[in-house]
Design a protein around this motif. Structure first.
Motif, PDB file in Angstrom:
ATOM      1  N   LYS A 116      -0.975  15.100   0.966  1.00 19.39           N
ATOM      2  CA  LYS A 116      -1.803  14.712   1.300  1.00 19.39           C
ATOM      3  C   LYS A 116      -1.728  13.017   1.103  1.00 19.39           C
ATOM      4  O   LYS A 116      -2.276  12.158   1.975  1.00 19.39           O
ATOM      5  N   ILE A 117      -1.364  12.740   0.152  1.00 21.28           N
ATOM      6  CA  ILE A 117      -1.537  11.219  -0.307  1.00 21.28           C
ATOM      7  C   ILE A 117      -0.363  10.537   0.647  1.00 21.28           C
ATOM      8  O   ILE A 117      -0.604   9.328   1.101  1.00 21.28           O
ATOM      9  N   LYS A 118       0.660  11.147   0.981  1.00 23.21           N
ATOM     10  CA  LYS A 118       1.685  10.632   2.095  1.00 23.21           C
ATOM     11  C   LYS A 118       1.049  10.409   3.226  1.00 23.21           C
ATOM     12  O   LYS A 118       1.465   9.460   3.813  1.00 23.21           O
ATOM     13  N   LYS A 119       0.074  11.004   3.641  1.00 19.37           N
ATOM     14  CA  LYS A 119      -0.602  10.913   5.163  1.00 19.37           C
ATOM     15  C   LYS A 119      -1.870  10.027   4.993  1.00 19.37           C
ATOM     16  O   LYS A 119      -2.344   9.658   5.944  1.00 19.37           O
ATOM     17  N   ILE A 120      -2.023   9.364   3.849  1.00 20.12           N
ATOM     18  CA  ILE A 120      -3.349   8.492   3.850  1.00 20.12           C
ATOM     19  C   ILE A 120      -2.826   7.430   4.657  1.00 20.12           C
ATOM     20  O   ILE A 120      -1.770   6.508   4.550  1.00 20.12           O
ATOM     21  N   VAL A 121      -3.845   6.813   5.514  1.00 23.91           N
ATOM     22  CA  VAL A 121      -3.490   5.703   6.467  1.00 23.91           C
ATOM     23  C   VAL A 121      -4.266   4.305   5.767  1.00 23.91           C
ATOM     24  O   VAL A 121      -5.287   4.226   5.501  1.00 23.91           O
ATOM     25  N   PHE A 122      -3.275   3.427   6.090  1.00 27.39           N
ATOM     26  CA  PHE A 122      -3.900   1.846   5.375  1.00 27.39           C
ATOM     27  C   PHE A 122      -5.171   1.504   6.139  1.00 27.39           C
ATOM     28  O   PHE A 122      -5.072   1.647   7.504  1.00 27.39           O
ATOM     29  N   ARG A 123      -5.973   0.957   5.674  1.00 29.69           N
ATOM     30  CA  ARG A 123      -7.380   0.510   6.346  1.00 29.69           C
ATOM     31  C   ARG A 123      -7.605  -0.805   6.506  1.00 29.69           C
ATOM     32  O   ARG A 123      -8.030  -1.483   7.569  1.00 29.69           O
ATOM     33  N   GLY A 124      -7.132  -1.612   5.524  1.00 27.97           N
ATOM     34  CA  GLY A 124      -7.316  -3.122   5.635  1.00 27.97           C
ATOM     35  C   GLY A 124      -8.881  -3.480   5.210  1.00 27.97           C
ATOM     36  O   GLY A 124      -9.596  -2.708   5.167  1.00 27.97           O
ATOM     37  N   GLY A 125      -8.954  -4.938   5.152  1.00 28.58           N
ATOM     38  CA  GLY A 125     -10.298  -5.357   4.810  1.00 28.58           C
ATOM     39  C   GLY A 125     -10.358  -6.366   3.593  1.00 28.58           C
ATOM     40  O   GLY A 125      -9.261  -6.440   3.152  1.00 28.58           O
ATOM     41  N   SER A 126     -11.267  -6.697   3.102  1.00 32.42           N
ATOM     42  CA  SER A 126     -11.499  -7.342   2.044  1.00 32.42           C
ATOM     43  C   SER A 126     -11.287  -6.631   0.771  1.00 32.42           C
ATOM     44  O   SER A 126     -11.469  -5.335   0.712  1.00 32.42           O
ATOM     45  N   THR A 127     -11.253  -7.366  -0.643  1.00 34.26           N
ATOM     46  CA  THR A 127     -10.941  -6.700  -1.676  1.00 34.26           C
ATOM     47  C   THR A 127     -12.189  -6.376  -2.479  1.00 34.26           C
ATOM     48  O   THR A 127     -12.724  -7.528  -3.175  1.00 34.26           O
ATOM     49  N   PHE A 172       0.946  -1.288   0.072  1.00 36.77           N
ATOM     50  CA  PHE A 172       0.044   0.029  -0.050  1.00 36.77           C
ATOM     51  C   PHE A 172       0.884   1.212  -0.179  1.00 36.77           C
ATOM     52  O   PHE A 172       0.566   2.311  -0.535  1.00 36.77           O
ATOM     53  N   GLU A 173       1.961   1.473   0.772  1.00 37.23           N
ATOM     54  CA  GLU A 173       2.791   2.234   0.849  1.00 37.23           C
ATOM     55  C   GLU A 173       3.621   2.782  -0.518  1.00 37.23           C
ATOM     56  O   GLU A 173       3.751   3.773  -0.948  1.00 37.23           O
ATOM     57  N   ARG A 174       3.780   1.254  -1.489  1.00 40.13           N
ATOM     58  CA  ARG A 174       4.461   1.600  -2.427  1.00 40.13           C
ATOM     59  C   ARG A 174       3.495   2.121  -3.760  1.00 40.13           C
ATOM     60  O   ARG A 174       3.649   2.823  -4.624  1.00 40.13           O
ATOM     61  N   SER A 175       1.958   1.951  -3.391  1.00 45.72           N
ATOM     62  CA  SER A 175       0.943   2.415  -4.227  1.00 45.72           C
ATOM     63  C   SER A 175       1.115   4.046  -4.027  1.00 45.72           C
ATOM     64  O   SER A 175       0.811   4.719  -4.746  1.00 45.72           O
ATOM     65  N   LYS A 176       1.167   4.244  -2.721  1.00 49.37           N
ATOM     66  CA  LYS A 176       1.070   5.893  -2.371  1.00 49.37           C
ATOM     67  C   LYS A 176       2.254   6.385  -3.126  1.00 49.37           C
ATOM     68  O   LYS A 176       2.172   7.634  -3.500  1.00 49.37           O
TER      69      LYS A 176
END
Length: 795
Positions: free
Chosen positions: A117-128, A67-71
């Motif tokens: 702002k993108i850098k500060k987005i927090v990973f949420r988790g859950g199903s896809t 997810f961090e690589r996506s950001k």
């Protein structure tokens, strides 16, 4: 084409993927630098009114690391966009089990705000649930977007492993005119990403692990579809065939086993072969098109000189990474000037012990040094010689001033082989290595002579005595070699501070600034060489010092004396040795050349017995630092006493008497001395130097010279000491002095007045300035020496 991995190797595979991820992160860091350069120069940017919505997969199948690589990639994609209220707008939705609007398209109005702002987005988790977020966009549209006349672009960053179907909502979005890019993350399911993406799929399916490729691919597709216009036409994007990989779990027939089945007949059992399966991780490769930027390279013209490496920065600018010793300008011009006045000779070992490789390494180092520090207007004279069993002088010091000519002579040097006769080489260059050799005539204005020895093999002949021979004739020796030769090089130079050791070829080239500094430190006291000074050394030659340590004191006097311009008009040096009694080894005016001075110092004897510093200082006051013994009027005067601390109780009063006559008294105490007593003798902490051991003496040589040079620059009273002979009285008047001498005549009362001559007019004042200047001092000394000779002849 596929590669199957055994089930028991899956753990090893995934461990390797962790390491691969670290490597990819490092690769991305390097690629990021390239992207930043392009963005900073506004090279590759989509500039048009367009709304772009990023959908970030924040599910557990992605994981926090991916997810961090996506950001990270989302930020790089922003670098390819001209973000502003009138042009490109960007919004972000994170999706997993449910969609989450991170920010709408109209909230942040410039590129920096969006990236922060993108850098500060927090990973949420859950199903896809990719289908759910697509339906969210179908229902609510682009949050903060503009009207339908503005093109809509959807960029989905996901591993493509959705819990439900994505085909229908994706088709509906594309039917509405939305352009969809699908960017694979981690180990993506490429079939689903192709279903999500617009046609043609090869232009709209990208890979997040290839940051530069993904950014270039987005830019290329947008500009080719006429949605965007390029800011700069200087660069273009080219596509090329490539492979994108993913890891999938597949079911595979593993074999068969005997199984039991029922039968229609009673009391009967039917047997059969039944298949069984295993699950394996398979690395699957998909053919694709990747993208790269091609730009005009400002480094094509090879603008960096002297071995510099060109690094492009944008379309037209570059920077040079320069070798050590270069970087005086943007093209790696030399930055180390050999601005000191020396005669410099390089003595290069070409014996079999150094080997051909070592000899060529020294030639390369020598060329690098000449290029880095030498110019045609340099005051230094450079020569080159090589040796093995014999010595060959390629260039005498000062024979060539042109750098290209010197380099050609270095190139012409050939490896000799044979034995390593370093001692013989040192003696030879002492006699023949310089233009005025072998005479070493008494030339008052000759430059310091420096020999730099470059060797990688032990000497096969006596080197210590040869080095002493060279140093005794005024040569400064600097040794350069490997760590294994440190002890021998220290013996050659006579001072560890003049030894340079290196660990490898690159480390040798890194020693160019250090060598330049050591060469010019030899000339570093040239300002002192033009100052007048009467200097007397007083050496403790008592049993408390010992014969071996006394030799070290004597060597210190030799190396220190070499830093002064020894002659009648500039620096005079005298030497006193003492134990129970004091003895004048030689007077101030006894030696007027460096060679004669060094020879006299080497002959000073050890005395033994107990020490009396007071008698030594009293002896200097009465019999050394006096006009009849060579002390000059109006010249700075200093006494340097080197002692182990014995016999100091009677020295305070004689030291005060010397200071009252304008003589500075420096005390160098060695070892466990009584600092309070020595401080009273010196009169000030500025005149006291404490050395922990005899072995450390040479480390303080530069400090001693610096202090003496400061004293030499201070103005002196022309009447101190009294220049008038025969009890004449010196009288200062209008920047000059005159001698009043009843019964005597002459500028310095050197001649007796005969009967009948008492009516002669008074002696006019001697018009010399109170503050020293070279020409005035020389005239004064010559007049004074003439008066003294007249007195000695009885005129």
């Amino acid at each position: 084409m596929s590669l199957s991995l055994p089930f028991d190797s899956i753990c090893i595979f995934f461990c390797s993927q962790v390491l691969l991820t670290w490597g990819l992160q490092e690769l991305h860091a390097n690629q990021e630098t390239i992207v930043k350069i392009s963005a900073a120069g506004q090279l590759m940017q989509c500039s048009a009114p367009v709304d772009i919505l990023l959908l970030l997969d924040g599910s557990h199948s992605i994981g926090k690391g991916s997810f961090e690589r996506s950001k990270h990639l989302a930020g790089k994609l922003c670098d390819a966009l001209d973000i502003s209220p009138e042009r490109v707008r960007v919004g972000v939705i994170q999706f997993s089990s449910t969609p989450q609007l991170e920010f709408p398209l109209d909230l942040y109005l410039n590129k920096q705000e969006v990236k922060e702002k993108i850098k500060k987005i927090v990973f949420r988790g859950g199903s896809t649930d990719t289908g759910l977020v697509l339906k969210y966009v179908l229902r609510k549209g682009f949050p903060g977007g503009r009207n339908s006349s503005v093109p809509k672009i959807l960029i989905v960053l996901s591993d493509g492993k959705s819990q439900g179907s994505v085909a229908m909502p994706a088709k509906q979005l594309k039917d509405r005119g939305t352009t969809v890019f699908a960017v694979g993350v981690k180990f993506p399911r490429w079939e689903e990403l192709h279903t999500l993406a617009s046609d043609p799929a090869e232009q709209h399916v990208l890979f997040a692990e290839h940051v530069a490729d993904a950014a270039n691919g987005l830019y290329s597709t947008l500009t080719s579809s006429a949605i965007c216009s390029a800011v700069s036409p200087g660069c273009s994007i080219e596509s090329h065939p490539c492979e994108r990989k993913t890891l999938e779990t597949v079911k595979e027939l593993a074999g068969s086993y005997m199984c039991w089945k029922g039968s229609k007949r009673p009391n009967a059992v039917h047997t059969s072969l039944c298949p069984f399966y295993s699950w394996k991780k398979v690395l699957i490769k998909h053919p694709a098109r990747c993208y790269r930027t091609t730009c005009p390279d400002p480094c094509d013209s090879q603008p960096c000189h002297n071995g510099g490496t060109c690094v492009p920065e944008g379309l037209e600018s570059y920077r040079c990474v320069c070798p050590v010793g270069f970087g005086g300008d943007a093209s790696c011009a030399p930055k180390l000037g050999l601005e000191c006045s020396v005669d410099l000779l390089f003595l290069v070992d070409s014996s079999s012990g150094t080997t051909v490789e070592g000899f060529l390494r020294y030639k390369a180092f020598l060329k690098r040094f000449i290029q880095a520090v030498l110019s045609e207007d340099s005051p230094a004279n450079v020569g080159v010689a090589q040796y093995s069993h014999d010595v060959q002088i390629s260039v005498k010091a000062g024979e060539h001033k042109e750098v290209p000519a010197l380099l050609r002579r270095v190139d012409a040097m050939f490896f000799s082989g044979r034995g390593t006769l370093t001692g013989k080489a040192l003696r030879y260059v002492t006699q023949h290595g310089f233009k005025s050799a072998p005479a070493f005539a008494d030339v008052h204005d000759h430059l310091p002579r420096v020999v730099v020895l470059l060797t990688d093999s032990e000497a096969q002949d006596p080197v210590v005595e040869a080095a002493k021979y060279a140093r005794g004739r005024g040569l400064f020796l600097i040794g350069v070699g490997s760590e294994l030769l440190r002890a021998e090089l220290d013996d050659v130079t006579g001072n560890p501070e003049q030894t340079i050791v290196y660990s490898g070829s690159q480390d040798l080239f890194n020693k160019v600034p250090e060598l330049q500094k050591k060469i010019c430190s030899i000339d570093g006291h040239q300002g002192c060489q033009s100052q007048s000074l009467d200097l007397v050394f007083a050496l403790d030659a008592s049993s408390g010092v010992g014969r071996a340590n006394f030799l070290q004191l004597r060597n210190l006097v030799s190396s220190t004396s070499l830093q002064f311009n020894v002659n009648r008009d500039v620096t005079q040096i005298g030497l006193v040795v003492y134990s129970t009694r004091a003895r004048t080894a030689f007077a101030l005016d006894a030696h007027v050349t460096r060679v004669a001075l060094l020879q006299a110092i080497n002959q000073v004897p050890f005395l033994s017995g107990s020490a009396s510093m007071g008698r030594a200082l009293l002896h200097i006051h009465d019999h050394v630092m006096t006009v009849p013994k060579g002390a000059r009027p109006g010249v700075s005067k200093a006494v340097v006493v080197i002692t182990a601390g014995g016999g100091t109780e009677d020295a305070i009063v004689p030291a005060q008497q010397l200071r009252s006559r304008g003589v500075s008294v420096f005390i160098i105490g060695i070892g466990a001395v009584r600092r309070d007593t020595l401080l009273r003798i010196a009169g000030s902490p500025s005149y006291l130097i404490h050395v922990s051991s005899y072995d450390d003496l040479h480390s303080y040589k530069d400090l001693i010279i610096e202090r003496l040079c400061e004293e030499a620059k201070s103005p002196m009273n022309l009447c101190n000491p009294n220049p008038c002979m025969n009890e004449g009285m010196c009288v200062l008047r209008d920047g000059s002095y005159r001698c009043e001498c009843p019964g005597w005549e002459g500028p310095h009362c050197e001649s007796r007045i005969l009967r009948g001559e008492s009516s002669r007019s008074p002696v006019p004042p001697t018009n010399f300035p109170l503050q020293w200047n070279p020409s005035g001092l020389r005239q004064l000394n010559r007049a004074f020496r003439h008066s003294r000779r007249q007195a000695q002849l009885g005129h």
